[in-house]
Design a protein around this motif. Structure first.
Motif, PDB file in Angstrom:
ATOM      1  N   PRO A  44       0.946  -1.074   0.024  1.00 37.01           N
ATOM      2  CA  PRO A  44      -0.016  -0.009   0.019  1.00 37.01           C
ATOM      3  C   PRO A  44       0.854   1.285   0.037  1.00 37.01           C
ATOM      4  CG  PRO A  44      -0.541  -1.599   1.710  1.00 37.01           C
ATOM      5  CD  PRO A  44       0.696  -2.090   1.237  1.00 37.01           C
TER       6      PRO A  44
ATOM      7  N   GLN B 193       8.945  -8.857   2.823  1.00 36.24           N
ATOM      8  CA  GLN B 193       8.834  -9.161   1.289  1.00 36.24           C
ATOM      9  C   GLN B 193       9.084  -7.781   0.442  1.00 36.24           C
ATOM     10  OE1 GLN B 193       6.165  -9.624   3.229  1.00 36.24           O
ATOM     11  NE2 GLN B 193       4.183  -9.725   2.227  1.00 36.24           N
ATOM     12  N   PHE B 194       8.843  -6.742   0.964  1.00 35.81           N
ATOM     13  CA  PHE B 194       8.939  -5.611   0.066  1.00 35.81           C
ATOM     14  C   PHE B 194      10.286  -4.881   0.312  1.00 35.81           C
ATOM     15  CE2 PHE B 194       4.369  -6.034   0.953  1.00 35.81           C
ATOM     16  CZ  PHE B 194       3.996  -6.117  -0.400  1.00 35.81           C
TER      17      PHE B 194
ATOM     18  N   TYR C 223       3.097   4.262   3.362  1.00 36.46           N
ATOM     19  CA  TYR C 223       3.527   3.547   4.475  1.00 36.46           C
ATOM     20  C   TYR C 223       4.519   3.824   4.726  1.00 36.46           C
ATOM     21  CZ  TYR C 223      -0.412  -0.103   5.271  1.00 36.46           C
ATOM     22  OH  TYR C 223      -1.416  -0.718   5.564  1.00 36.46           O
ATOM     23  N   TYR C 224       4.676   4.055   6.310  1.00 39.97           N
ATOM     24  CA  TYR C 224       5.959   4.341   6.683  1.00 39.97           C
ATOM     25  C   TYR C 224       6.827   3.160   7.002  1.00 39.97           C
ATOM     26  CZ  TYR C 224       9.080   5.370  10.637  1.00 39.97           C
ATOM     27  OH  TYR C 224      10.270   5.479  11.552  1.00 39.97           O
ATOM     28  N   ASP C 225       5.873   2.019   7.302  1.00 34.69           N
ATOM     29  CA  ASP C 225       6.753   1.036   7.708  1.00 34.69           C
ATOM     30  C   ASP C 225       6.113  -0.293   6.518  1.00 34.69           C
ATOM     31  OD1 ASP C 225       8.495  -0.915   8.817  1.00 34.69           O
ATOM     32  OD2 ASP C 225       7.332  -1.185  10.523  1.00 34.69           O
ATOM     33  N   TYR C 226       6.816  -1.257   6.493  1.00 28.68           N
ATOM     34  CA  TYR C 226       6.425  -2.417   5.368  1.00 28.68           C
ATOM     35  C   TYR C 226       6.634  -3.749   5.977  1.00 28.68           C
ATOM     36  CZ  TYR C 226      10.947  -1.082   3.604  1.00 28.68           C
ATOM     37  OH  TYR C 226      12.353  -0.769   3.301  1.00 28.68           O
ATOM     38  N   LEU C 227       6.442  -4.653   5.222  1.00 28.50           N
ATOM     39  CA  LEU C 227       6.754  -6.059   5.600  1.00 28.50           C
ATOM     40  C   LEU C 227       7.798  -6.508   4.686  1.00 28.50           C
ATOM     41  CD1 LEU C 227       3.204  -7.426   5.118  1.00 28.50           C
ATOM     42  CD2 LEU C 227       4.326  -7.065   7.274  1.00 28.50           C
TER      43      LEU C 227
END
Lengths: 561, 310
Positions: A462, A471-472, A465-469
């Motif tokens: 998305p 896999q990205f 987003y400041y943070d991510y999972l």
């Protein structure tokens, strides 16, 4: 084309301006700039202002990318990050991309392409520049008051209820409101100028495509911008007085704001891209030495985009909870936009066929535009297709898509246009080799930055987003490295132009050997543009009708035809 | 069945996904074709017609057929795309009538999922191979529920309900995001979706239901009574649609078939789950089953409450 026999009033204009002197030297002192009525000087002031805005917006973009380099916190917290992407968007949209080409390049070049001495309302033109500056100051005030974290879209009710200082939101919204007036004044001025100040013989069918594009843009600016003004005022009133128009706690409808906002901001997308398309048409014609294929279709496609641009706003809201019927209608209308866009791309490509193509720096940007805008346009098909949009909506796919159109399109057009008309505007040549290297870096860096974002987006990352999972993370890293390559490329261009400004060789009147009218006068132009009113006997791209004298080819490294 | 993620798309875990991916790749390959055609032609022309001394450009001519065909041909392609997209969209817009309904509440910055039996969870838990409809609302600003593996997304808007549905095709877990920017911790609204078998789902419902914290079992039973039983069963002895609960506990009651039954735990439980097995004489057999809606804990709580109605 330059056969001229109507004498213009020579000498002075009564304000101490020598009309037949180089416009940069026709008057001196700070007042001669601050109160100038010369469209060329106003254009140069705009060029300086929008370039600063671009660099500022670019710094925010680099900070956003740097934060996203690694998961979690890299250099700043979430509140600061949200402000950074908001400022990046707001500055790029309202202070750079909307005024960039109309304010700087069109202001300078359009009257010259018409064979006019100035725009129809020179004082209004000056007012538009200073209104722009006032709007920019309001935006700066909002930064002083702690900046805004609403995103450039100001979606309600977040923009009404967020804990950020009231002052910052109101100040910024008022800034955008004021900038709108600048946009309206510029548009109005160009419409009247194009209708009334064409040189004798310059029929509508001989109008340069940049003029057509500016004309289409101006219509949108005049018709759509007031809606933004209404929307932003309602937002301010809602915030101060609690009217209850958008705030659900007071019985308002937050989705209504989105309708209002996109009713302006989608047409505004065409305010942003159509002038870039106009620039590209000019560059491709000059560096192919050939009239644009399907001239009439290209001209009309600008007007078609201006019209269709008004009918597709709700495609920004396919998942916002609209009725299925409205959603269907807006999807169908959205697909129509692909047709004039496609017509332009096909015609530019066909223009190259049997041309005499030079890969000078402006042409490199035009070809980059063709490459990147085609990707931007084709990825628009994914987003127009309803079922496919649902998954891609509000992801990095959308971020990549509009950067391919806005940066790959408009910014390439702007850079190409600045490098194309630079010798005319400032009378200086620049280092072609370094300008080409810079164009290459920007092109490569751009694709590294944003192709990776397409993949992230379609995989479900998305936006905002400041943070991510985890896999990205790899793709985010690639994208961040790409942003540095773009940054380097832009800095080299800035360097090339600064060196040219102070040490560049004097430019001949027509360094690219163009058949277009603006090149048939001094570099830089005299204050009244042409010593005598030109009489137009052929189109701007009729290379086969142009005389050898008109096609004087003076950019030393570009000779050879 | 889970379809593994491809280079461009996440794993496919809902009934929409296969069709979605087909449409996506249809547009993708069409775009690749057009892109290679356009840019290939441009690159070839740039090389072939590069500027050479003594060679002039050929003046531009007209080709009405060419121009008409690249204006009209795209219309046909676009119409096909629109059609495919709209049909897929309609499938996603209309939930089947038998869908399990889950209530979703979003706020800054979190999610709450409420199941038909009143159970709550922070992560979404759904049964496999069963349509699930989410009925969503927001307590503050606009959010958006996004599950990439299901290919669904819908804004969650304050002041109105929005709905979205899906049917998971394989058990496992996947990610759920907030896709509409909602302030400071927007990116912290990442959650999981757990897709489990029907049995596991029922078990989850039972385990995760229970009195809200601080409420006694009796009071919780009273609350459930208020939500589920009150419209047919009075507490003051008056006859509504079904028998009153007043003084009913431990009584010997005559059924329509003449059988006399003691109102105890087993009878109440049976009446809730299989109401038509034993109907009290003088009352119509109209009570719906609460199987799947009320779990064991709720039934226990109701029993506890009924014991107290004097």
């Amino acid at each position: 084309m330059t056969a001229s026999n109507i004498a213009t009033s020579g000498g002075h204009d009564g304000h101490g301006v020598d009309l037949n002197a180089n416009y940069l030297k026709a008057a001196s002192g700070w007042r001669s700039w601050v109160f100038t009525l010369d469209h060329k000087r106003i254009g140069m002031m705009y060029l300086a202002a929008v370039s600063l805005a671009f660099l500022a917006g670019g710094v925010f973009a680099l900070l956003v990318r740097l934060e996203l380099m690694s998961m979690g916190r890299t250099i700043m917290g979430p509140e600061m990050y949200n402000k950074m992407f908001t400022l990046h968007g707001l500055i790029m949209v309202f202070l750079f991309i909307i005024p960039a080409i109309p304010g700087s390049l069109a202001n300078f070049i359009l009257p010259m392409q018409l064979g006019a001495k100035d725009v129809a309302f020179p004082k209004l033109n000056l007012l538009s520049f200073w209104v722009y500056c006032v709007g920019a100051i309001f935006a700066l005030i909002s930064i002083v008051y702690g900046a805004v974290d609403t995103g450039w879209t100001f979606y309600t009710p977040y923009s009404l209820t967020n804990p950020q200082a009231q002052t910052a939101v109101i100040s910024l919204v008022l800034g955008a409101f004021i900038l709108g007036f600048s946009s309206i004044l510029t548009g109005l001025n160009f419409i009247v100028t194009i209708h009334t100040l064409r040189a004798p013989g310059l029929t509508w069918k001989r109008l340069p495509l940049f003029v057509w594009a500016t004309y289409a843009t101006s219509i949108i600016q005049v018709l759509a911008t007031p809606v933004l003004a209404i929307t932003l005022l309602l937002l301010v009133f809602e915030r101060i007085f609690g009217l209850g128009i958008f705030d659900p706690r007071l019985g308002g409808d937050p989705v209504l704001f989105q309708h209002f906002f996109w009713f302006y901001s989608h047409p505004a997308v065409y305010i942003m891209i159509v002038p870039g398309m106009g620039v590209i048409s000019e560059i491709i014609a000059t560096f192919s030495r050939r009239a644009i294929f399907g001239y009439f279709a290209v001209a009309m496609s600008s007007l078609a985009l201006a019209l269709l641009g008004f009918l597709v706003w709700a495609h920004h809201m396919f998942v916002a909870g609209m009725s299925e019927f409205a959603t269907m209608l807006f999807s169908a209308l959205t697909f129509l936009v692909a047709i004039p866009s496609g017509v332009k791309v096909f015609n530019w490509t066909a223009t190259l066929y049997k041309g005499s193509i030079s890969l000078a720096p402006p042409m490199l940007y035009a070809l980059a535009f063709l490459f990147l805008f085609t990707i931007g346009g084709l990825t628009g098909l994914f987003l127009g297709t309803l079922s496919v949009d649902i998954h891609l909506h509000d992801t990095y796919f959308v971020v990549a898509h509009f950067h391919y159109v806005m940066m790959g399109g408009t910014v390439m057009g702007f850079f190409g246009g600045v490098l194309y008309w630079w010798p005319k505007m400032l009378g200086k040549l620049y280092n072609v080799k370094w300008a080409s290297i810079s164009a290459g870096l920007i092109f490569v860096g751009f694709n590294v930055t944003f192709l990776s974002q397409f993949i992230m987006g379609s995989r479900g990352m998305p936006r905002r987003y400041y943070d991510y999972l985890p896999q990205f993370e790899l793709l985010h890293r690639v994208s961040t490295v790409g942003s540095w390559i773009i940054g380097l490329g832009v800095m080299i261009t800035v360097g090339v132009l600064i060196v040219s400004l102070f040490k560049g060789k004097a430019a001949p009147p027509n360094p690219w050997g163009s058949a277009a009218l603006e090149w048939q006068t001094e570099s830089p132009p005299i204050a009244q543009n042409f010593a005598e009113t030109p009489i137009i006997t052929r189109g701007p791209y009729d290379y086969h009708l142009a005389t050898k004298a008109e096609l004087y080819d003076g950019f030393p490294t570009q000779r050879g035809g | 069945m889970t379809q593994e993620p491809t280079f461009q798309l996440p794993p496919a875990m809902s009934t929409f996904a296969a069709r979605y991916d087909e449409t996506y790749y249809f547009i993708y390959w069409l775009s690749v074709l057009l892109f290679v055609g356009i840019i290939g032609a441009a690159a070839y022309f740039v090389w072939k017609y590069r500027r050479r001394p003594g060679v002039d450009a050929e003046p531009t001519g007209h080709n009405a057929i060419l121009e008409a065909s690249w204006t009209i041909a795209p219309i046909i392609i676009l119409a096909v795309m629109f059609h495919v997209g709209f049909r897929g969209y309609l499938d996603m817009a209309i939930a089947p009538g038998n869908a399990l309904e889950v209530r979703v509440r979003a706020w800054q910055w979190g999610w709450d999922f409420e199941y038909p039996n009143g159970a709550h969870s922070n992560d979404l838990k759904v049964p496999v191979n069963k349509p699930v409809k989410l009925i969503m609302s927001s307590n503050d600003v606009i959010h958006s529920l996004f599950v990439p593996a299901f290919r669904i997304k819908k804004d969650v808007v304050p002041g109105m309900y929005t709905t979205v549905w899906f049917e998971a095709t394989s058990t496992g877990e996947t990610d759920l995001f907030c896709a509409e920017y909602c302030g400071k911790d927007h990116s912290a609204m990442m959650r999981k979706v757990f897709i489990v078998t029907d049995d596991e789902f029922q078990k989850f419902l039972e385990e995760s239901s229970g009195p809200p914290s601080g409420m006694s079992t009796e009071d919780w039973g009273k609350k459930i009574y208020g939500e589920k039983c009150k419209s047919c069963h009075s507490l003051d002895g008056s006859k509504v649609i079904g028998p009153t609960f007043k003084h009913v506990w431990g009584e010997m009651v005559t059924m329509t078939n003449g059988e006399i039954v003691k109102v105890d735990e087993n009878y109440v439980r049976e009446s809730i789950l299989d109401p038509l097995a034993k109907v009290v004489a003088g009352y119509p057999p109209v009570m719906p089953t609460f199987k799947g809606t009320l779990g064991d804990k709720e039934i226990d709580a109701l029993i506890k409450f009924i014991q107290t109605v004097k």
